[in-house]
Design a protein around this motif. Structure first.
Motif, PDB file in Angstrom:
ATOM      1  N   GLN A  96      78.091  49.988  76.612  1.00  0.00           N
ATOM      2  CA  GLN A  96      79.098  50.791  77.291  1.00  0.00           C
ATOM      3  C   GLN A  96      79.436  52.044  76.494  1.00  0.00           C
ATOM      4  O   GLN A  96      79.476  53.156  77.033  1.00  0.00           O
ATOM      5  CB  GLN A  96      80.358  49.958  77.503  1.00  0.00           C
ATOM      6  CG  GLN A  96      81.540  50.749  78.074  1.00  0.00           C
ATOM      7  CD  GLN A  96      82.863  50.059  77.813  1.00  0.00           C
ATOM      8  OE1 GLN A  96      82.994  49.268  76.879  1.00  0.00           O
ATOM      9  NE2 GLN A  96      83.857  50.359  78.624  1.00  0.00           N
ATOM     10  N   VAL A 100      78.828  55.978  77.639  1.00  0.00           N
ATOM     11  CA  VAL A 100      79.961  56.893  77.776  1.00  0.00           C
ATOM     12  C   VAL A 100      79.764  58.119  76.891  1.00  0.00           C
ATOM     13  O   VAL A 100      79.970  59.267  77.323  1.00  0.00           O
ATOM     14  CB  VAL A 100      81.273  56.162  77.435  1.00  0.00           C
ATOM     15  CG1 VAL A 100      82.418  57.166  77.289  1.00  0.00           C
ATOM     16  CG2 VAL A 100      81.618  55.148  78.512  1.00  0.00           C
ATOM     17  N   THR A 103      77.031  60.324  78.372  1.00  0.00           N
ATOM     18  CA  THR A 103      77.481  60.999  79.595  1.00  0.00           C
ATOM     19  C   THR A 103      78.343  62.211  79.275  1.00  0.00           C
ATOM     20  O   THR A 103      78.218  63.266  79.897  1.00  0.00           O
ATOM     21  CB  THR A 103      78.255  60.018  80.486  1.00  0.00           C
ATOM     22  OG1 THR A 103      77.396  58.920  80.825  1.00  0.00           O
ATOM     23  CG2 THR A 103      78.728  60.697  81.757  1.00  0.00           C
ATOM     24  N   ALA A 158      85.426  54.152  73.570  1.00  0.00           N
ATOM     25  CA  ALA A 158      84.951  54.619  74.874  1.00  0.00           C
ATOM     26  C   ALA A 158      86.117  55.046  75.759  1.00  0.00           C
ATOM     27  O   ALA A 158      86.053  56.071  76.450  1.00  0.00           O
ATOM     28  CB  ALA A 158      84.133  53.524  75.555  1.00  0.00           C
ATOM     29  N   THR A 162      86.734  58.847  77.012  1.00  0.00           N
ATOM     30  CA  THR A 162      86.818  59.057  78.455  1.00  0.00           C
ATOM     31  C   THR A 162      88.074  59.830  78.816  1.00  0.00           C
ATOM     32  O   THR A 162      88.052  60.767  79.619  1.00  0.00           O
ATOM     33  CB  THR A 162      86.819  57.708  79.184  1.00  0.00           C
ATOM     34  OG1 THR A 162      85.602  57.019  78.892  1.00  0.00           O
ATOM     35  CG2 THR A 162      86.917  57.899  80.680  1.00  0.00           C
ATOM     36  N   LEU A 172      83.901  57.221  85.355  1.00  0.00           N
ATOM     37  CA  LEU A 172      83.671  56.374  84.183  1.00  0.00           C
ATOM     38  C   LEU A 172      84.579  55.155  84.175  1.00  0.00           C
ATOM     39  O   LEU A 172      84.160  54.069  83.774  1.00  0.00           O
ATOM     40  CB  LEU A 172      83.884  57.183  82.907  1.00  0.00           C
ATOM     41  CG  LEU A 172      82.738  58.122  82.517  1.00  0.00           C
ATOM     42  CD1 LEU A 172      83.124  58.931  81.294  1.00  0.00           C
ATOM     43  CD2 LEU A 172      81.463  57.353  82.257  1.00  0.00           C
ATOM     44  N   ASN A 176      82.957  51.595  84.120  1.00  0.00           N
ATOM     45  CA  ASN A 176      83.251  50.695  83.009  1.00  0.00           C
ATOM     46  C   ASN A 176      83.778  49.350  83.487  1.00  0.00           C
ATOM     47  O   ASN A 176      83.646  48.341  82.803  1.00  0.00           O
ATOM     48  CB  ASN A 176      84.275  51.332  82.060  1.00  0.00           C
ATOM     49  CG  ASN A 176      83.656  52.415  81.200  1.00  0.00           C
ATOM     50  OD1 ASN A 176      82.457  52.454  81.018  1.00  0.00           O
ATOM     51  ND2 ASN A 176      84.489  53.298  80.676  1.00  0.00           N
TER      52      ASN A 176
END
Length: 658
Positions: A96, A100, A103, A158, A162, A172, A176
């Protein structure tokens, strides 16, 4: 076993299919399903949604669940650990975090697909956990504690990253949460191939794993290359988990539930567990998704399926704890080795307090401007002081409160790995905070603080009542607390998946920020921290006796139950007050008491005071980093606090036992 399987599997399958079929017929009456062979242009909108949305969603739930069930079965067999799965070992959290970060920070890495990035993150997380486990002969308790803390750290970072990138926020957050929403059949084809390869690999590994189940010494005597088999099996499991995470996001605890259900149905041998786990994993995830579809049909709210599986996993992990065999984890008192002990701690504590004040003044005086770093002149200093002083006071007070809470919990449980984050206290504070946001139309700051404090104390009370009825060693208390944290995270993920303003408030708080703190709130938090410090000093005798054991403390006349209850309340209040400001995961409550012990602050009053001062200093540094690292934008305070705590945690657990 055969009778249970013949009854249990069809019943679960019929329920799962019934829930999916109800959602499908609600979307489109069965009489109109005849458009399956028509060109897309000739289909109605509902037919397209059924054939390219709901149908692949139902199939991918089966495939992903089977892959996660197989992954959990492999991990549990090769590590001989009944609570191992991609979630508890941090594998899914690593995937994860990697996705993230890619991205947001390096989208070009995703040009060839998400799977290589997810594999890299999952592999790195698994490598850290296995490196810790190798130092402790892969003891089950150690592996799970290391894995879930690595996963919690990855999840915290993360979340913070985010939040710092608002343009990616909604997609996201939903991803997630583990959403099974599909737009075509490409995901089904990709994961079907993954499952096929995984099944072939598991079949080839079944015989060596059966030999390994005899024990490392027996397997080595029979000529088995134990290290190679473990490496290949773990790599296969990591690959399965990473592929599912890349395609669907974070789906928790399916790999834990499937093998546990297989054993409850009578599976005993390695072959039976590996054969039943994929089937049960497929049914568990399908049932969870069916319930999500049912709720969506009744309320119109579509929650990520992964959030619901997290609600299953926390209670399941707690149920499995009494059945877990393993040794004391790294960091226990016996393995920490001798620590220095200062007879006169006063000069050191005074020096620490003076250094804290000096550091606060320096950090107020310097800063970044559009042209770079600068030292403020007197007029600028007096202009900025009213804006900076409240957040500095709040950060210092929150750090001191967490340091106190950590020191109390470590002495209460006689385990240096205890902290508000690990024992589920921060998770309970999170639920209390979120409940206040959803139950009160416009909650005030005192109401939010009260909700977080109540949630923290309640979580610790429930945890204590659970372990007090069972003869559990201290490390099991840690695992129970981690399970509570996982359950709290799942509930919060479901709340945030709504995507409304309240979800935004929860997400913003999860990463922590002191930017909105005003002077009355900062002074209130400072008053709470001071009062808790004074109260903890009044019970320093209890805190000195409890690490010796309940029997010893009770033998010298200490009211053990009353003392435990009061200390639970103190730790809950301190955690709740601090968590409102910096979010639920910072590891300050773990790091500060350890650093105080290493400085020779062994007596309870010295340990408490030193932990409070060190916690205050850590949060002061984290606040400065949050303000300056992303100038002119402010980054989440919780991110920097986690980055301070995570390296210490990994170093601590990598230390060899003595």
């Amino acid at each position: 076993m055969r009778r249970r399987v013949l009854i249990g599997l069809p019943v679960m399958g019929l329920i799962a299919f019934g829930l999916w079929f109800a959602a499908a017929t609600a979307l489109l009456p069965m009489a109109e399903w005849s458009g399956a062979g028509l060109p897309v242009g000739a289909m109605s909108l509902d037919q397209i949604r059924l054939f390219f949305g709901l149908m692949p969603r139902g199939v991918i739930a089966l495939i992903a669940g089977a892959a996660l069930g197989l992954c959990g079965g492999i991990l549990q067999v090769v590590l001989r650990n009944p609570v191992a799965d991609p979630t508890t070992l941090g594998i899914s959290g690593g995937a994860q975090l990697a996705l993230v970060l890619a991205t947001i920070l390096a989208p070009d890495l995703l040009a060839t697909g998400r799977w290589p990035v997810a594999m890299a993150g999952a592999g790195l997380a698994a490598a850290v956990v296995l490196a810790v486990g190798a130092r402790r002969a892969f003891a089950p308790v150690t592996m799970v504690i290391a894995g879930m803390l690595v996963g919690m750290t990855a999840s915290a970072i993360a979340t913070a990253v985010t939040l710092a990138q608002g343009e990616y926020l909604l997609s996201l957050v939903i991803w997630n949460g583990g959403s099974l929403v599909q737009q075509d059949w490409s995901g089904v084809r990709g994961l079907a191939l993954v499952l096929l390869v995984g099944a072939v690999g598991a079949a080839l590994l079944a015989r060596p794993l059966r030999v390994l189940s005899l024990g490392a010494e027996g397997a080595a005597w029979l000529g088995l290359n134990i290290a190679l088999i473990r490496l290949v099996a773990v790599m296969l499991a990591v690959w399965l988990a990473a592929c599912v995470s890349a395609e669907l996001g974070l789906i928790a605890f399916v790999g834990l539930a499937a093998p546990a259900l297989a054993r409850s149905l009578g599976a005993r041998g390695v072959g039976q567990v590996l054969a039943l786990s994929p089937l049960l994993g497929a049914l568990v995830l399908s049932l969870a998704d069916g319930l999500v579809l049912l709720v969506a049909g009744q309320t119109g709210e579509m929650y990520p399926t992964g959030a619901l599986t997290g609600l299953i996993g926390g209670p399941l992990l707690i149920w499995l704890l009494p059945r877990l065999r393993g040794s004391t984890p790294p960091g226990a008192e016996a393995s920490e080795g001798p620590v220095p002990r200062r007879n006169r701690a006063g000069p050191l504590l005074i020096g620490m307090a003076a250094a804290l004040v000096a550091a606060a003044l320096v950090l107020v005086w310097i800063g970044r401007v559009p042209g770079g770093w600068a030292v403020l002149d007197w007029s600028s200093f007096t202009a900025f002081l009213p804006m900076r002083l409240p957040r500095l006071i709040a950060a210092v007070s929150a750090g001191a409160a967490l340091g106190l809470a950590g020191a109390i919990l470590q002495r209460l449980t006689a385990n240096p790995l205890a902290s508000p984050e690990v024992l589920g206290v921060s998770g309970g504070a999170s639920l209390g905070f979120a409940a206040m946001i959803y139950l009160v139309a416009a909650p005030t700051a005192p109401q939010l603080v009260a909700g977080a404090m109540a949630g923290a104390a309640l979580a610790l009370v429930l945890l204590t009542s659970y372990v007090s009825r069972r003869d559990m060693p201290p490390e099991r208390i840690l695992l129970a607390g981690i399970a509570v944290s996982a359950l709290a995270s799942a509930v919060l993920a479901a709340m945030m998946a709504r995507g409304d303003a309240k979800a935004w408030a929860i997400l913003a708080w999860l990463s922590g920020s002191s930017s909105a703190v005003e002077m009355p709130g900062a002074l209130s938090l400072a008053g709470v921290a001071l009062a808790l410090w004074l109260m903890s000093l009044t019970v320093r005798r209890w805190l000195g006796l409890l690490p010796l054991g309940i029997a010893v403390a009770g033998g010298v006349g200490m009211p053990v139950r009353r003392a435990q209850a009061l200390l639970i309340v103190l730790a809950g209040l301190a955690t709740g007050a601090a968590t409102v400001l910096i979010g639920p995961l910072s590891f300050v409550g773990l790091v500060a008491p350890h650093m105080a012990r290493r400085l020779g602050l062994a007596r309870p009053q010295d340990h408490l005071t030193g932990a409070a001062l060190i916690g205050a200093g850590l949060m002061l540094a984290a606040d400065f980093g949050a303000r300056m690292a992303g100038f002119p934008y402010e980054l989440p305070l919780g991110l920097f606090a986690s980055l301070i705590g995570a390296p210490w945690l990994i170093w601590l657990m990598m230390r060899p036992a003595r």
